[in-house]
Design an enzyme around this catalytic site. Structure first.
Site, PDB file in Angstrom:
ATOM      1  N   PRO A 147      39.508  45.140  31.611  1.00 54.08           N
ATOM      2  CA  PRO A 147      39.712  45.695  30.263  1.00 54.08           C
ATOM      3  C   PRO A 147      38.391  45.950  29.542  1.00 54.08           C
ATOM      4  O   PRO A 147      38.365  46.603  28.502  1.00 54.08           O
ATOM      5  CB  PRO A 147      40.533  44.616  29.547  1.00 54.08           C
ATOM      6  CG  PRO A 147      40.338  43.367  30.330  1.00 54.08           C
ATOM      7  CD  PRO A 147      40.044  43.779  31.746  1.00 54.08           C
ATOM      8  N   GLU A 180      41.948  34.489  34.412  1.00 55.57           N
ATOM      9  CA  GLU A 180      41.014  34.767  33.301  1.00 55.57           C
ATOM     10  C   GLU A 180      40.027  35.867  33.657  1.00 55.57           C
ATOM     11  O   GLU A 180      39.188  36.264  32.849  1.00 55.57           O
ATOM     12  CB  GLU A 180      40.251  33.502  32.909  1.00 55.57           C
ATOM     13  CG  GLU A 180      40.995  32.582  31.971  1.00 55.57           C
ATOM     14  CD  GLU A 180      41.526  33.309  30.750  1.00 55.57           C
ATOM     15  OE1 GLU A 180      40.741  33.963  30.055  1.00 55.57           O
ATOM     16  OE2 GLU A 180      42.738  33.231  30.514  1.00 55.57           O
ATOM     17  N   ARG A 204      46.438  62.679  42.999  1.00 57.86           N
ATOM     18  CA  ARG A 204      47.098  63.968  42.747  1.00 57.86           C
ATOM     19  C   ARG A 204      46.091  65.098  42.542  1.00 57.86           C
ATOM     20  O   ARG A 204      46.454  66.263  42.580  1.00 57.86           O
ATOM     21  CB  ARG A 204      48.112  63.868  41.593  1.00 57.86           C
ATOM     22  CG  ARG A 204      47.541  63.669  40.238  1.00 57.86           C
ATOM     23  CD  ARG A 204      48.614  63.318  39.244  1.00 57.86           C
ATOM     24  NE  ARG A 204      49.501  64.433  38.916  1.00 57.86           N
ATOM     25  CZ  ARG A 204      49.183  65.449  38.136  1.00 57.86           C
ATOM     26  NH1 ARG A 204      47.972  65.531  37.625  1.00 57.86           N
ATOM     27  NH2 ARG A 204      50.053  66.402  37.874  1.00 57.86           N
ATOM     28  N   ASP A 217      47.639  70.975  33.377  1.00 60.40           N
ATOM     29  CA  ASP A 217      48.078  69.659  32.932  1.00 60.40           C
ATOM     30  C   ASP A 217      47.381  69.268  31.642  1.00 60.40           C
ATOM     31  O   ASP A 217      46.238  69.674  31.411  1.00 60.40           O
ATOM     32  CB  ASP A 217      47.693  68.590  33.967  1.00 60.40           C
ATOM     33  CG  ASP A 217      48.741  68.417  35.042  1.00 60.40           C
ATOM     34  OD1 ASP A 217      49.862  68.885  34.839  1.00 60.40           O
ATOM     35  OD2 ASP A 217      48.414  67.812  36.067  1.00 60.40           O
TER      36      ASP A 217
HETATM   37  N1  SAM Z   1      39.845  37.356  30.237  1.00 62.15           N
HETATM   38  C1  SAM Z   1      39.661  38.747  30.517  1.00 62.15           C
HETATM   39  C2  SAM Z   1      39.081  39.443  29.304  1.00 62.15           C
HETATM   40  O1  SAM Z   1      39.355  39.009  28.187  1.00 62.15           O
HETATM   41  O2  SAM Z   1      38.394  40.477  29.457  1.00 62.15           O
HETATM   42  C3  SAM Z   1      40.981  39.404  30.891  1.00 62.15           C
HETATM   43  C4  SAM Z   1      41.485  38.991  32.224  1.00 62.15           C
HETATM   44  S1  SAM Z   1      43.004  39.756  32.662  1.00 62.15           S
HETATM   45  C5  SAM Z   1      44.178  38.572  32.120  1.00 62.15           C
HETATM   46  C6  SAM Z   1      43.070  39.590  34.395  1.00 62.15           C
HETATM   47  C7  SAM Z   1      42.657  40.831  35.173  1.00 62.15           C
HETATM   48  O3  SAM Z   1      43.542  41.898  34.882  1.00 62.15           O
HETATM   49  C8  SAM Z   1      41.279  41.376  34.912  1.00 62.15           C
HETATM   50  O4  SAM Z   1      40.287  40.686  35.644  1.00 62.15           O
HETATM   51  C9  SAM Z   1      41.414  42.811  35.344  1.00 62.15           C
HETATM   52  O5  SAM Z   1      41.220  42.958  36.739  1.00 62.15           O
HETATM   53  C10 SAM Z   1      42.867  43.133  35.025  1.00 62.15           C
HETATM   54  N2  SAM Z   1      43.054  43.884  33.772  1.00 62.15           N
HETATM   55  C11 SAM Z   1      43.611  43.423  32.635  1.00 62.15           C
HETATM   56  N3  SAM Z   1      43.675  44.360  31.694  1.00 62.15           N
HETATM   57  C12 SAM Z   1      43.166  45.482  32.238  1.00 62.15           C
HETATM   58  C13 SAM Z   1      42.937  46.796  31.760  1.00 62.15           C
HETATM   59  N4  SAM Z   1      43.263  47.167  30.513  1.00 62.15           N
HETATM   60  N5  SAM Z   1      42.392  47.701  32.594  1.00 62.15           N
HETATM   61  C14 SAM Z   1      42.036  47.349  33.854  1.00 62.15           C
HETATM   62  N6  SAM Z   1      42.221  46.109  34.371  1.00 62.15           N
HETATM   63  C15 SAM Z   1      42.764  45.186  33.576  1.00 62.15           C
END
Ligand code: SAM
Length: 243
Positions: free
Chosen positions: A89, A116, A154, A169
């Protein structure tokens, strides 16, 4: 051919989404390849542990560096051309432009985090690009990886039946796409715009251009500020302003 390798502690999550529709066909035609890897297989201990408590305390578990490093080393070895992406994220936000840039890669390796997140050294030493699919937090990177694989695949030549269908698109042109209709021409009194039944392609193109601008103006005006508008488009927008 575009090859994806996906590293996850839940590789079984990908089976069903990739076994349907255009992705399934693209795999069958050999236009893309998807290889799933269980990070647990690369853990060093006999219990295949891939996570541990965070240094410094705090809740949750952190994914360990060794299994991910060993998995990457075995998949890409010394090959420098593979693009290694971390789903996070905290990464750059995925959009059509990023999808287009990735569709010209030969080999994409995707690392999915869980819990986490991952030990920071994975991001620091093993990753080329960090991508987020939006400003929200998922339980893991698997759904985010599916979104990326779908949107990128795609755009690989031959994956879409009609090679023109990606051209107009939403976002490809910097605008939202015009509304689409199909048969019947009337249902419960709900009519398809007359011009689309006319067979006059010049008028249809003009209607679509205006509809696309109108929709973008009302739903995503931010896209218009980023786009270089042609004189024709500026004129249409002025007309819309008057309506
Ligand atoms: N503690 C982290 C933080 O606050 O940035 C978030 C960890 S999340 C619960 C677990 C995993 O989900 C991340 O390591 C990532 O690989 C994935 N993930 C969660 N949200 C995402 C997003 N918006 N885009 C891409 N991957 C995401």
């Amino acid at each position: 051919m575009l090859r994806f390798d996906i590293l996850s502690i839940f590789p079984e999550m990908f089976q069903s989404p990739f076994d349907a529709s255009l992705i399934k066909k693209a795999l069958e035609k050999g236009l893309i390849e998807i290889h799933l890897h269980d990070i647990r297989d690369y853990a060093l201990d006999k219990h295949h542990v891939t996570d541990d408590t965070p240094y410094g305390g705090g809740g949750g578990m952190v994914m360990k560096v060794e299994p991910v490093e060993r998995a990457l080393a075995s998949i890409i070895g010394e090959k420098a051309e593979a693009m290694v992406i971390l789903m996070t994220p905290q990464g750059e936000v995925f959009n059509q432009g990023v999808a287009e840039s990735l569709s010209s890669c030969d080999h994409i390796v995707i690392v999915c985090g869980h819990y986490e997140g991952l030990d920071e050294r994975i991001r620091q030493y093993l990753i080329d690009r960090e991508i987020s699919i939006g400003d929200y937090v998922l339980t893991g990177g698997e759904f985010a990886a599916m979104v990326l694989v779908d949107a990128v695949s795609r755009l690989v030549p031959g994956v879409l039946g009609n090679s023109n269908s990606a051209v107009f698109d939403s976002f490809s042109t910097g605008l939202l796409e015009y509304p689409q209709y199909t048969r019947p021409a009337e249902y419960r009194g709900w009519k398809v715009p007359e011009v689309l039944l006319s067979g006059n392609h010049r008028q249809i193109d003009a209607w679509r251009k205006k509809a696309s601008l109108k929709r973008t103006r009302s739903r995503r005006p931010d896209l218009l500020t980023k786009r270089h508008l042609t004189d024709d488009e500026k004129k249409i927008l002025e007309e819309l302003e008057m309506e």
